[in-house]
Scaffold this motif. Sequence first.
Motif, mmCIF file in Angstrom:
data_model
loop_
_atom_site.group_PDB
_atom_site.id
_atom_site.type_symbol
_atom_site.label_atom_id
_atom_site.label_comp_id
_atom_site.label_asym_id
_atom_site.label_seq_id
_atom_site.Cartn_x
_atom_site.Cartn_y
_atom_site.Cartn_z
ATOM 1 N N ILE A 1 2.563 1.616 20.923
ATOM 2 C CA ILE A 1 1.360 2.233 21.486
ATOM 3 C C ILE A 1 0.195 2.225 20.501
ATOM 4 N N CYS A 2 0.471 2.031 19.216
ATOM 5 C CA CYS A 2 -0.597 1.901 18.210
ATOM 6 C C CYS A 2 -0.008 1.256 16.972
ATOM 7 N N ASN A 3 -0.861 0.603 16.216
ATOM 8 C CA ASN A 3 -0.417 0.015 14.960
ATOM 9 C C ASN A 3 -1.605 -0.144 14.029
ATOM 10 N N SER A 4 -1.316 -0.487 12.793
ATOM 11 C CA SER A 4 -2.354 -0.727 11.795
ATOM 12 C C SER A 4 -1.796 -1.625 10.723
ATOM 13 N N ALA A 5 -2.634 -2.532 10.227
ATOM 14 C CA ALA A 5 -2.230 -3.376 9.103
ATOM 15 C C ALA A 5 -2.117 -2.566 7.819
ATOM 16 N N ASP A 6 -2.737 -1.383 7.798
ATOM 17 C CA ASP A 6 -2.664 -0.482 6.643
ATOM 18 C C ASP A 6 -1.454 0.425 6.832
ATOM 19 N N GLY A 7 -0.475 0.287 5.949
ATOM 20 C CA GLY A 7 0.741 1.063 6.081
ATOM 21 C C GLY A 7 0.518 2.555 6.015
ATOM 22 N N GLY B 1 4.090 8.531 17.582
ATOM 23 C CA GLY B 1 5.243 7.731 17.965
ATOM 24 C C GLY B 1 6.272 7.688 16.857
ATOM 25 N N ILE B 2 7.311 6.906 17.088
ATOM 26 C CA ILE B 2 8.396 6.725 16.115
ATOM 27 C C ILE B 2 8.057 5.527 15.236
ATOM 28 N N GLY B 3 8.364 5.627 13.967
ATOM 29 C CA GLY B 3 8.092 4.521 13.050
ATOM 30 C C GLY B 3 9.262 4.245 12.143
ATOM 31 N N ILE B 4 9.276 3.050 11.566
ATOM 32 C CA ILE B 4 10.272 2.675 10.562
ATOM 33 C C ILE B 4 9.650 2.850 9.186
ATOM 34 N N MET B 5 10.380 3.506 8.304
ATOM 35 C CA MET B 5 9.852 3.750 6.966
ATOM 36 C C MET B 5 10.978 3.647 5.939
ATOM 37 N N ALA B 6 10.611 3.191 4.721
ATOM 38 C CA ALA B 6 11.564 3.182 3.614
ATOM 39 C C ALA B 6 12.050 4.605 3.356
ATOM 40 N N ALA C 1 7.825 5.706 22.366
ATOM 41 C CA ALA C 1 6.651 5.048 21.772
ATOM 42 C C ALA C 1 6.920 4.694 20.324
ATOM 43 N N LEU C 2 6.421 3.542 19.915
ATOM 44 C CA LEU C 2 6.564 3.072 18.539
ATOM 45 C C LEU C 2 5.201 2.939 17.873
ATOM 46 N N VAL C 3 5.177 3.164 16.578
ATOM 47 C CA VAL C 3 4.003 2.883 15.752
ATOM 48 C C VAL C 3 4.369 1.710 14.853
ATOM 49 N N GLY C 4 3.539 0.675 14.867
ATOM 50 C CA GLY C 4 3.828 -0.495 14.044
ATOM 51 C C GLY C 4 2.825 -0.674 12.931
ATOM 52 N N PHE C 5 3.248 -1.285 11.825
ATOM 53 C CA PHE C 5 2.298 -1.639 10.774
ATOM 54 C C PHE C 5 2.629 -2.991 10.164
ATOM 55 N N VAL C 6 3.329 -3.813 10.932
ATOM 56 C CA VAL C 6 3.465 -5.227 10.589
ATOM 57 C C VAL C 6 3.150 -6.002 11.858
ATOM 58 N N ASP C 7 3.166 -7.311 11.769
ATOM 59 C CA ASP C 7 2.920 -8.137 12.952
ATOM 60 C C ASP C 7 3.876 -7.731 14.071
ATOM 61 N N ASP C 8 3.320 -7.453 15.256
ATOM 62 C CA ASP C 8 4.136 -6.970 16.367
ATOM 63 C C ASP C 8 5.298 -7.905 16.673
ATOM 64 N N GLY C 9 5.037 -9.211 16.665
ATOM 65 C CA GLY C 9 6.091 -10.165 16.992
ATOM 66 C C GLY C 9 7.238 -10.114 16.010
ATOM 67 N N VAL C 10 6.914 -10.015 14.713
ATOM 68 C CA VAL C 10 7.947 -9.931 13.676
ATOM 69 C C VAL C 10 8.751 -8.643 13.835
ATOM 70 N N ASP D 1 0.816 -1.212 0.000
ATOM 71 C CA ASP D 1 0.000 0.000 0.000
ATOM 72 C C ASP D 1 0.852 1.267 0.000
ATOM 73 N N LEU D 2 1.962 1.260 0.740
ATOM 74 C CA LEU D 2 2.818 2.447 0.793
ATOM 75 C C LEU D 2 3.533 2.689 -0.522
#
Length: 315
Positions: free
Chosen positions: A221-227, A239-244, A194-203, A106-107
């Motif tokens: 603290i929050c996440n979404s399957a939608d990137g 929060g802080i996120g990882i992005m290309a 704080a982190l923002v996730g958009f993949v499986d938390d465990g991965v 999606d991204l």
Amino acid sequence: MNWQAISFDWNNARAFLATAEEGSFSAAARVLGLTQPTLGRQVAALEAELGVVLFERVGRSLKLTPFGTDLLDHVRGMAEAARCLSLAASGQAQSSDGKVCISASDLMAAYLLPELIGELRRREPGIHIEVLASNALSDLRQREADIALRHVRPDHPELIARLIREMCASFYASPRYLAEHGRPETFEDMASHALVGFVDDGVLLDHLNRSGVPVTSANIICNSADGNVAWQMVREGLGIGIMADDIAERCPDVERLFPGIDPFRYPLWLVTHRELNTSRRIRLVFDFLADAFKQPRPVKRRAADRPTLKTPART
């Protein structure tokens, strides 16, 4: 070959197969783009031609009769043969005009493909692009897409894959977040952010921990399957996120963290079906994307994204 034994209409067989797999006439009609009465007539015609009953009603649902169950595998074989025939014919098409479906995350679909599609359309105006934006792997063997941009190498022999390059990703945060919570200077500092996730938390956590980032599920603290949703949360300061890096550089409202540390790296694969690799228009799009993604593309900022200098007030 006994040609007299091959007499029934494939459309009727297809209607039977769709009904068996979808579970009802209405659902089968939707996937085939038919009206329910038309589909019902096709199934009835097949029953009349074969002289058997294929379905029986159980309450509000349909159940295959024993003969219908026996017939199902044969019709599935016919469907697979028809799919292969269509795929082979598409692969031999030498016209550059027509539709090509590209599957991407999606991204990537939102931030990187539109500019490239515009450039491609200026070169090849007869090619019409459909974008399948999904974080799930599209099934190219079932024609869900013609070309896919992936971060994992396919292992099926029917697929052709080309490694384009390694992409880079980094931690990013908005100025609002950094003003409220401070800037982490080392990976160890991330334990209190704080982190923002958009993949499986465990991965995500496993990858970060192996990279020396000491965070736990409590940091997410929050996440979404939608990137796109998750990235917007980062841009809003949640929060802080990882992005290309290719994507984040197009967003002037975020700042890259840890500039002195090497970014995370991951592969970018371009994939198509081996039959479609002989199609002229699909080959054109495949080669165009391969060339376009070889190097990070320069960022074209809009005028509104560029910082402006304020004229000092006269005294």
